[in-house]
Design a protein around this motif. Sequence first.
Motif, PDB file in Angstrom:
ATOM      1  N   LEU A 167       7.766  -8.594  -4.797  1.00 30.70           N
ATOM      2  CA  LEU A 167       6.855  -9.133  -5.815  1.00 30.70           C
ATOM      3  C   LEU A 167       6.087 -10.333  -5.270  1.00 30.70           C
ATOM      4  O   LEU A 167       4.902 -10.521  -5.588  1.00 30.70           O
ATOM      5  N   ARG A 168       6.732 -11.128  -4.433  1.00 32.42           N
ATOM      6  CA  ARG A 168       6.040 -12.260  -3.816  1.00 32.42           C
ATOM      7  C   ARG A 168       4.966 -11.774  -2.841  1.00 32.42           C
ATOM      8  O   ARG A 168       3.881 -12.375  -2.733  1.00 32.42           O
ATOM      9  N   GLU A 222       2.043 -10.908  -4.803  1.00 36.41           N
ATOM     10  CA  GLU A 222       1.306 -12.090  -5.245  1.00 36.41           C
ATOM     11  C   GLU A 222       0.368 -12.593  -4.153  1.00 36.41           C
ATOM     12  O   GLU A 222      -0.757 -13.013  -4.432  1.00 36.41           O
ATOM     13  N   LYS A 223       0.849 -12.544  -2.918  1.00 36.50           N
ATOM     14  CA  LYS A 223       0.021 -13.003  -1.802  1.00 36.50           C
ATOM     15  C   LYS A 223      -1.000 -11.944  -1.385  1.00 36.50           C
ATOM     16  O   LYS A 223      -2.124 -12.275  -0.969  1.00 36.50           O
ATOM     17  N   PRO A 237      -2.164  -8.539  -3.156  1.00 34.11           N
ATOM     18  CA  PRO A 237      -2.036  -7.584  -4.256  1.00 34.11           C
ATOM     19  C   PRO A 237      -2.182  -6.129  -3.839  1.00 34.11           C
ATOM     20  O   PRO A 237      -1.639  -5.234  -4.491  1.00 34.11           O
ATOM     21  N   LYS A 285       8.676  -6.794 -14.221  1.00 34.54           N
ATOM     22  CA  LYS A 285       7.561  -7.325 -13.432  1.00 34.54           C
ATOM     23  C   LYS A 285       7.055  -6.282 -12.438  1.00 34.54           C
ATOM     24  O   LYS A 285       5.873  -6.247 -12.122  1.00 34.54           O
TER      25      LYS A 285
END
Length: 347
Positions: A106-107, A110-111, A113, A154
């Motif tokens: 998920l990180r 975020e960086k 997509p 998420k």
Amino acid sequence: MDTRYIPLARRHARGAGRPVVIAVIAVIALLAVAAWFLIIKPHQDLVMADAGGHPSTPVSTVTRSAPPPANVAAMDVNQLLAEARTAMNEQRYLAPTGNNAFEFYLRVLEKDPGNKVASDALRETFPFAATSAEQSINSRDFNEAQRQIDLLAKADPTNFTLTILRSKLDAQRKTLDKQQQLAADQEKAQQLAVQKAAADKAAADKLAADQQKAELTAAQEKAQQTRAAPSAGQQASTIQGAGNTTAAASAAGSNAGGQTTSAVLLKAVGARYPTAAMRARQQGWVVVEFTVDPDGGTSDVKVVDAQPRRVFDRAAMDAVERYKFTPAMKDGVAVSSTKQQRIEFKL
């Protein structure tokens, strides 16, 4: 124009086109095979490597020591992917907090997509992670289960598995609440039963003490009457003459030296409430007949009446067997006597 050759020309054209169609199909098949081996299969192998194995691989139940949380904020995409791959291989899908595959992927998203490796890995490993969350629910670690479900949401908020997991979590919470409430109610009922038994014992002790006091008072009054009777006889014998006076005095001395009294209860023992009757909320009474021996103990204890029968008999007999009396007296000598006692059993 001579139309006789048109059908022949058409058949010749169709015959000439068949090799071309076959060649096109062969080329497409070769391209598909090449795409499979050169593009699709390597990509799937990479995803499987990130996911920790094939989707059919079961979740291992081997217990490992939880690694410390990683410094996710300081990692770049490649480092995050490497950490996620390690976590997947160790089957740390959702736990521990801060050092699991889903948080790393998920990180990454975020960086970056559009990172396909991370998105594919999340999709492929979602069933394994859902199984891990279900295990937390079954072990009743509800806070951890809720955290893992939120983490799954998420990754894929529309996945129907989340609805199933949330329903199971809610059902388990309600079941635990009911069990805790039932245990509290049972403990409260036991405390009330103990308090009731103590109150009944105190009431029985007070009743026995009052009965003992009343019997002792009656015995004292009877003894006073017995002592007063010889005095009246002695006065009458004095009026009748000296000879009669000697006989009356002798009789009076005999009566005054030996009293006649009934047995008096000294110590009453409360009956133990039978456990089965207490659980069934049963009440009743027992009438016990027994012999007060010259030494103040009881013997020949037996039940003469009870309601209900054979429920409280043993408890009543055990209590009476431990009673202590001042024995009955006849002419100053302790003798055996028979008594009856009604014992109540109430909740």
